[in-house]
Design a protein around this motif. Structure first.
Motif, short mmCIF file in Angstrom:
data_model
loop_
_atom_site.label_atom_id
_atom_site.label_comp_id
_atom_site.label_asym_id
_atom_site.label_seq_id
_atom_site.Cartn_x
_atom_site.Cartn_y
_atom_site.Cartn_z
N HIS A 83 0.84 -1.20 0.00
CA HIS A 83 0.00 0.00 0.00
C HIS A 83 0.88 1.26 0.00
O HIS A 83 1.88 1.31 0.71
N PRO A 84 0.53 2.28 -0.78
CA PRO A 84 1.37 3.49 -0.85
C PRO A 84 1.50 4.24 0.47
O PRO A 84 2.46 4.98 0.67
N ARG A 85 0.56 4.06 1.39
CA ARG A 85 0.66 4.69 2.71
C ARG A 85 1.03 3.68 3.79
O ARG A 85 0.90 3.96 4.98
N GLY A 86 1.45 2.50 3.38
CA GLY A 86 1.94 1.50 4.33
C GLY A 86 0.89 0.76 5.12
O GLY A 86 1.21 0.21 6.18
N VAL A 87 -0.35 0.71 4.66
CA VAL A 87 -1.39 -0.02 5.38
C VAL A 87 -1.04 -1.51 5.35
O VAL A 87 -0.94 -2.10 4.28
N PRO A 88 -0.83 -2.15 6.52
CA PRO A 88 -0.41 -3.55 6.54
C PRO A 88 -1.44 -4.49 5.89
O PRO A 88 -2.64 -4.37 6.13
N GLY A 89 -0.95 -5.40 5.07
CA GLY A 89 -1.79 -6.42 4.45
C GLY A 89 -2.74 -5.91 3.39
O GLY A 89 -3.58 -6.66 2.90
N CYS A 90 -2.62 -4.64 3.03
CA CYS A 90 -3.56 -4.03 2.09
C CYS A 90 -2.84 -3.69 0.78
O CYS A 90 -1.89 -2.91 0.77
N GLY A 123 -1.02 -12.78 -0.94
CA GLY A 123 -0.96 -12.45 0.47
C GLY A 123 -1.74 -11.23 0.92
O GLY A 123 -1.77 -10.93 2.12
N ALA A 124 -2.37 -10.50 0.02
CA ALA A 124 -3.14 -9.33 0.44
C ALA A 124 -4.40 -9.76 1.19
O ALA A 124 -5.06 -10.71 0.79
N ARG A 125 -4.71 -9.04 2.24
CA ARG A 125 -5.93 -9.31 3.01
C ARG A 125 -7.00 -8.26 2.73
O ARG A 125 -8.15 -8.41 3.15
N ALA A 126 -6.61 -7.20 2.03
CA ALA A 126 -7.56 -6.14 1.66
C ALA A 126 -7.04 -5.47 0.39
O ALA A 126 -5.87 -5.60 0.04
N LEU A 127 -7.93 -4.77 -0.29
CA LEU A 127 -7.57 -4.03 -1.50
C LEU A 127 -8.23 -2.66 -1.41
O LEU A 127 -9.43 -2.56 -1.14
N GLU A 128 -7.45 -1.63 -1.59
CA GLU A 128 -7.95 -0.26 -1.53
C GLU A 128 -7.73 0.40 -2.88
O GLU A 128 -6.88 -0.01 -3.67
N LEU A 129 -8.50 1.45 -3.15
CA LEU A 129 -8.38 2.19 -4.40
C LEU A 129 -8.86 3.61 -4.21
O LEU A 129 -9.50 3.93 -3.20
N ASN A 130 -8.56 4.47 -5.16
CA ASN A 130 -9.12 5.80 -5.22
C ASN A 130 -10.01 5.86 -6.45
O ASN A 130 -9.74 5.21 -7.46
N VAL A 131 -11.06 6.67 -6.35
CA VAL A 131 -11.93 6.89 -7.50
C VAL A 131 -12.24 8.38 -7.57
O VAL A 131 -12.50 9.00 -6.54
N PHE A 132 -12.15 8.95 -8.76
CA PHE A 132 -12.48 10.36 -8.92
C PHE A 132 -13.96 10.56 -8.64
O PHE A 132 -14.80 9.75 -9.04
N GLY A 133 -14.29 11.64 -7.95
CA GLY A 133 -15.66 11.91 -7.54
C GLY A 133 -16.66 11.96 -8.68
O GLY A 133 -17.82 11.57 -8.51
N ALA A 134 -16.24 12.40 -9.84
CA ALA A 134 -17.15 12.50 -10.98
C ALA A 134 -17.39 11.16 -11.66
O ALA A 134 -18.28 11.05 -12.51
#
Length: 160
Positions: A83-90, A123-134
């Motif tokens: 994860h780009p912000r270091g969230v463990p397992g994500c 090995g990932a336990r979660a997946l995060e993403l960004n989405v543009f508001g529009a």
């Protein structure tokens, strides 16, 4: 739902995708009001180079092509296993796109599920993403696929 599997991008596919990714990201940033148009392409190239200092060989990155059972390409995914912000397992989904000619047939959900499985297998336990508001279509896909908002940026234009 049509089943989609994923495979690693070839170097040629990676190069084509990179050109499209940079141009699309620049356009999204301009449309969101984040970057001026005259700087957008250079800023998108710089941002991409910072994330991928070794290009396709950058450790911890998955560059995947989605295909249906008959081998027809559906789209692509870019997943960072760290994860780009270091969230463990994500892991982090940097990019997902269904080919324009394949949209509207439920393949986005299948491609997303295949990417989730690939991250889970590594090995990932979660997946995060960004989405543009529009991008309501994408936000709806993510919500109905079980994603929830964990952070949110908001903006109000203060015009005179």
């Amino acid at each position: 739902m049509t089943e989609v599997t994923v495979r690693a991008m070839s170097p040629e596919e990676f190069d084509d995708w990179q050109r499209q990714l940079v141009a699309g990201y620049a356009q999204e940033q301009v449309a969101a009001g984040n970057w001026p148009a005259e700087e957008a392409l250079d800023r998108a190239r710089e941002a991409n180079a910072a994330l991928l200092p070794q290009g396709m060989a950058t450790p911890g990155m998955l560059f995947l092509i989605g295909e249906t059972a008959d081998g027809s390409p559906v789209g692509h995914l870019w997943i960072g296993l760290t994860h780009p912000r270091g969230v463990p397992g994500c892991a982090f989904l940097y990019d997902i796109e269904v080919a324009p000619e394949r949209r509207g047939a439920g393949l986005g959900r299948a491609l997303l599920a295949a990417g989730e499985a690939a991250a889970r297998q590594r090995g990932a336990r979660a997946l995060e993403l960004n989405v543009f508001g529009a991008n309501e279509r994408a936000a709806s896909l993510y919500r109905t696929s079980g994603y929830r908002v964990v952070t949110q940026h908001m903006r109000k234009d203060l015009l005179a």
